[in-house]
Design a protein around this motif. Sequence first.
Motif, PDB file in Angstrom:
ATOM      1  N   GLU A 239       0.865  -1.187   0.000  1.00  0.00           N
ATOM      2  CA  GLU A 239       0.000   0.000   0.000  1.00  0.00           C
ATOM      3  C   GLU A 239       0.893   1.226   0.000  1.00  0.00           C
ATOM      4  OE1 GLU A 239      -3.378   0.048   0.278  1.00  0.00           O
ATOM      5  OE2 GLU A 239      -3.739  -2.087   0.636  1.00  0.00           O
ATOM      6  N   VAL A 240       0.546   2.218  -0.835  1.00  0.00           N
ATOM      7  CA  VAL A 240       1.303   3.470  -0.881  1.00  0.00           C
ATOM      8  C   VAL A 240       0.371   4.606  -0.464  1.00  0.00           C
ATOM      9  CG1 VAL A 240       2.473   5.115  -2.409  1.00  0.00           C
ATOM     10  CG2 VAL A 240       2.867   2.657  -2.694  1.00  0.00           C
ATOM     11  N   ARG A 241       0.868   5.498   0.393  1.00  0.00           N
ATOM     12  CA  ARG A 241       0.121   6.703   0.751  1.00  0.00           C
ATOM     13  C   ARG A 241       1.063   7.898   0.667  1.00  0.00           C
ATOM     14  NH1 ARG A 241      -2.925   3.260   0.230  1.00  0.00           N
ATOM     15  NH2 ARG A 241      -4.605   2.521   1.599  1.00  0.00           N
ATOM     16  N   TYR A 242       0.492   9.055   0.332  1.00  0.00           N
ATOM     17  CA  TYR A 242       1.276  10.282   0.241  1.00  0.00           C
ATOM     18  C   TYR A 242       0.863  11.220   1.371  1.00  0.00           C
ATOM     19  CZ  TYR A 242       2.118   8.418  -4.421  1.00  0.00           C
ATOM     20  OH  TYR A 242       2.454   7.595  -5.475  1.00  0.00           O
ATOM     21  N   LEU A 243       1.860  11.816   2.001  1.00  0.00           N
ATOM     22  CA  LEU A 243       1.641  12.609   3.211  1.00  0.00           C
ATOM     23  C   LEU A 243       2.257  13.990   3.028  1.00  0.00           C
ATOM     24  CD1 LEU A 243       0.757  12.431   6.210  1.00  0.00           C
ATOM     25  CD2 LEU A 243       3.026  11.581   6.730  1.00  0.00           C
ATOM     26  N   THR A 244       1.414  15.039   3.033  1.00  0.00           N
ATOM     27  CA  THR A 244       1.957  16.384   2.816  1.00  0.00           C
ATOM     28  C   THR A 244       1.398  17.388   3.821  1.00  0.00           C
ATOM     29  OG1 THR A 244       2.049  18.252   1.271  1.00  0.00           O
ATOM     30  CG2 THR A 244       0.206  16.739   1.000  1.00  0.00           C
ATOM     31  N   ASN A 245       2.225  18.283   4.258  1.00  0.00           N
ATOM     32  CA  ASN A 245       1.788  19.357   5.148  1.00  0.00           C
ATOM     33  C   ASN A 245       1.065  20.473   4.396  1.00  0.00           C
ATOM     34  OD1 ASN A 245       2.414  18.467   7.679  1.00  0.00           O
ATOM     35  ND2 ASN A 245       4.185  19.806   7.986  1.00  0.00           N
ATOM     36  N   ASN A 246       1.107  20.434   3.067  1.00  0.00           N
ATOM     37  CA  ASN A 246       0.454  21.470   2.267  1.00  0.00           C
ATOM     38  C   ASN A 246      -1.060  21.428   2.508  1.00  0.00           C
ATOM     39  OD1 ASN A 246      -0.575  23.172   0.335  1.00  0.00           O
ATOM     40  ND2 ASN A 246       0.513  22.266  -1.382  1.00  0.00           N
ATOM     41  N   SER A 247      -1.610  22.512   3.080  1.00  0.00           N
ATOM     42  CA  SER A 247      -3.039  22.534   3.404  1.00  0.00           C
ATOM     43  C   SER A 247      -3.871  23.093   2.265  1.00  0.00           C
ATOM     44  CB  SER A 247      -3.277  23.381   4.662  1.00  0.00           C
ATOM     45  OG  SER A 247      -2.959  24.743   4.403  1.00  0.00           O
ATOM     46  N   ALA A 248      -3.221  23.625   1.240  1.00  0.00           N
ATOM     47  CA  ALA A 248      -3.944  24.307   0.166  1.00  0.00           C
ATOM     48  C   ALA A 248      -4.354  23.364  -0.961  1.00  0.00           C
ATOM     49  CB  ALA A 248      -3.102  25.451  -0.393  1.00  0.00           C
TER      50      ALA A 248
ATOM     51  N   ILE B  71      -1.820  27.881   5.368  1.00  0.00           N
ATOM     52  CA  ILE B  71      -1.201  28.888   4.505  1.00  0.00           C
ATOM     53  C   ILE B  71      -2.315  29.753   3.913  1.00  0.00           C
ATOM     54  CG2 ILE B  71      -1.150  27.220   2.580  1.00  0.00           C
ATOM     55  CD1 ILE B  71       1.364  30.070   3.075  1.00  0.00           C
ATOM     56  N   CYS B  72      -2.131  31.075   3.935  1.00  0.00           N
ATOM     57  CA  CYS B  72      -3.183  32.000   3.497  1.00  0.00           C
ATOM     58  C   CYS B  72      -2.521  33.201   2.851  1.00  0.00           C
ATOM     59  CB  CYS B  72      -4.040  32.415   4.700  1.00  0.00           C
ATOM     60  SG  CYS B  72      -5.387  33.555   4.303  1.00  0.00           S
ATOM     61  N   ARG B  73      -2.482  33.199   1.523  1.00  0.00           N
ATOM     62  CA  ARG B  73      -1.790  34.288   0.813  1.00  0.00           C
ATOM     63  C   ARG B  73      -2.599  35.580   0.820  1.00  0.00           C
ATOM     64  NH1 ARG B  73      -0.905  29.590  -1.759  1.00  0.00           N
ATOM     65  NH2 ARG B  73       1.194  28.968  -2.315  1.00  0.00           N
ATOM     66  N   SER B  74      -3.877  35.498   1.237  1.00  0.00           N
ATOM     67  CA  SER B  74      -4.699  36.708   1.304  1.00  0.00           C
ATOM     68  C   SER B  74      -4.869  37.166   2.762  1.00  0.00           C
ATOM     69  CB  SER B  74      -6.065  36.434   0.673  1.00  0.00           C
ATOM     70  OG  SER B  74      -6.669  35.320   1.315  1.00  0.00           O
ATOM     71  N   PHE B  75      -3.946  36.752   3.626  1.00  0.00           N
ATOM     72  CA  PHE B  75      -4.018  37.077   5.061  1.00  0.00           C
ATOM     73  C   PHE B  75      -3.958  38.593   5.277  1.00  0.00           C
ATOM     74  CE2 PHE B  75      -1.930  37.080   9.389  1.00  0.00           C
ATOM     75  CZ  PHE B  75      -3.006  36.509  10.064  1.00  0.00           C
ATOM     76  N   THR B  76      -4.844  39.102   6.157  1.00  0.00           N
ATOM     77  CA  THR B  76      -4.873  40.539   6.447  1.00  0.00           C
ATOM     78  C   THR B  76      -4.975  40.765   7.961  1.00  0.00           C
ATOM     79  OG1 THR B  76      -7.284  40.618   6.403  1.00  0.00           O
ATOM     80  CG2 THR B  76      -6.141  41.067   4.315  1.00  0.00           C
TER      81      THR B  76
END
Length: 246
Positions: free
Chosen positions: A36-45, A116-121
Amino acid sequence: MKKLVILDLDGTVYRGSEPVEHAVEVVHELIKQGREVRYLTNNSAALPGQTTRKLLGMGIPCRPEWVYGSGQAAARWCRESDFKRVYVVGEPGLREAFEREGFSDDTHPQAVVVGICRSFTYDIMRHAMHAIKNGAKFVATNLDPSFPVERGVFDPGAGSIVSSIQTCSGVTPTVIGKPEAKMVEQILSDARLKAEDAIVVGDRLDTDIECAHRAGCDSLLVMTGVETRVPMGQGYSDDLRGVLNL
Ligand SMILES: [Mg+2]
């Protein structure tokens, strides 16, 4: 042989838009071996569908249910914690992950989830601060200070936004992504396997390898990403081929 191989993405399977050398053949071989293969990423976007299309486009086998991102993991964790109303600070991908888990209402939130939020204000920061001050649970998808955007260039990551909200609220967040073990625990639970059946492969000691350690899994460090040194006793390989006989 480990039944379940959990692969980090950036620096392990691909770098930017290019597969890492030998990644394509190794993932095909793992599946041929019946693992079994699974991919694990911290990228929330990124949503699993997007990551799947990216991997398939490189010739790397993938299905959406093989992809575990910190955004989906945060949404699932909030649902399992019985929260009904969540204020999401993040990209459209993170908001969509919450909509898919059935969240739609963010008035009087029970949790504030920050990725991650590139429109953060300033207004978003203020809203998050007040919600947390009013008792909402503070949840971070991950604490990565920065992330690679192109060869050698980094942009501010989710951790930099989390820090600002931590500073003004005075509250330390619950963290979902690596190096916390929650995502690996979700993978093990879904696959109905134990920690000793799995190996976590990644290019970073402070996130991937630490996450494996906290989840009780064996780990393999690959030298195709950020690390250039190997601590004593750490299993490592020049590239992904090292996992084939583990
Ligand atoms: Mg990586």
